[in-house]
Scaffold this active site. Structure first.
Site, PDB file in Angstrom:
ATOM      1  N   ASP A  34     -14.969  -7.051  39.917  1.00  0.00           N
ATOM      2  CA  ASP A  34     -13.506  -7.000  39.976  1.00  0.00           C
ATOM      3  C   ASP A  34     -12.977  -8.026  40.963  1.00  0.00           C
ATOM      4  OD1 ASP A  34     -12.741  -4.762  38.202  1.00  0.00           O
ATOM      5  OD2 ASP A  34     -13.999  -3.595  39.557  1.00  0.00           O
ATOM      6  N   ASP A 174     -13.334   1.169  31.635  1.00  0.00           N
ATOM      7  CA  ASP A 174     -13.544   1.075  33.080  1.00  0.00           C
ATOM      8  C   ASP A 174     -12.560   1.995  33.790  1.00  0.00           C
ATOM      9  OD1 ASP A 174     -14.056   0.354  35.696  1.00  0.00           O
ATOM     10  OD2 ASP A 174     -13.126  -1.625  35.540  1.00  0.00           O
TER      11      ASP A 174
END
Length: 231
Positions: A34, A174
């Site tokens: 991320d 996610d």
């Protein structure tokens, strides 16, 4: 086929070498990375130098998720890491087709990310242009959030649209992916599951390999319950 991606942001950042070795032993297929700019989301994470060291320390392919404004800027910044995927948010791009093309031109698979509150209509025009869609099941920015149940309805709607396509992208999910949320996601044909604090990087006893095997057994049980062929 179901693929496991480990959210490396959730790993012990002071012990990354050991964490990466454990993930390799567990046969994790992707490292979900991320990248956060503090603008698109209220958090900062995973600069290029950090990911450069991570890539040097493992053979697991990188799956880079740009939770940023101005995706084009970050595509150029991270493409040199030669990841398997770079996903960017359609909400943040001022030219989605251009950003898809830029990623493809760099020999990387492009993916489109969609936040829980965003309608699937934002990605429908581009479904046949990308090999993967990243459906966020929590708001991007912080681990440990509650799974957004409304995303299940969005996945139902998305699958109806994709059933009409000749070329169907993979679905990555996610956000609070665990033993409770995996079954309805398998039912909705999710392919790639990002495991973070709730399923992999937690205080529960067991190695990464044991936790990953538990998830794979869960995939198989739910696959059988749907009357499909064993994985």
């Amino acid at each position: 086929m179901h693929t496991i991606a480990a959210s490396i942001m959730c790993a012990n950042q002071l012990n990354l070498s050991s964490e990466l070795q454990g993930l390799e032993k567990a046969k994790v297929e992707l490292l979900h990375c991320d990248v956060m700019d503090g603008v698109f989301v209220n958090n900062l994470a995973m600069g290029p130098y950090v990911l450069e060291q991570i890539k040097a320390g493992t053979s697991i392919p990188l799956d880079i998720h740009l939770a940023t404004e101005t995706p084009a800027k970050y595509i150029d910044m991270y493409a040199g890491l030669d990841p398997e995927y770079i996903s960017f948010h359609v909400e943040a791009s001022d030219n989605i087709e251009r950003d898809i093309y830029t990623i493809q031109e760099k020999g990387i698979k492009p993916a489109l990310a969609l936040s829980p509150e965003s309608p699937i209509e934002m990605i429908i025009p581009f479904l046949e242009k990308v090999p993967m869609i990243l459906m966020m099941t929590v708001n991007p920015g912080f681990a440990g959030q509650k799974f957004n149940q409304r995303v299940l309805d969005k996945l139902d709607a998305l699958n109806k649209v994709m059933a009409t396509l000749e070329k169907k992208p993979l679905i990555e999910v996610d956000g609070n992916i665990n033993q409770h949320t995996i079954p309805p996601l398998v039912e909705r044909e999710a392919n790639i599951f990002v495991l973070g604090t709730s399923a992999l990087f937690n205080s529960e006893q067991g190695t990464f390999a044991e936790k990953v095997n538990n998830v794979r057994e869960l995939f198989n049980r739910n696959h059988k319950s749907l009357g499909l062929v064993d994985l």
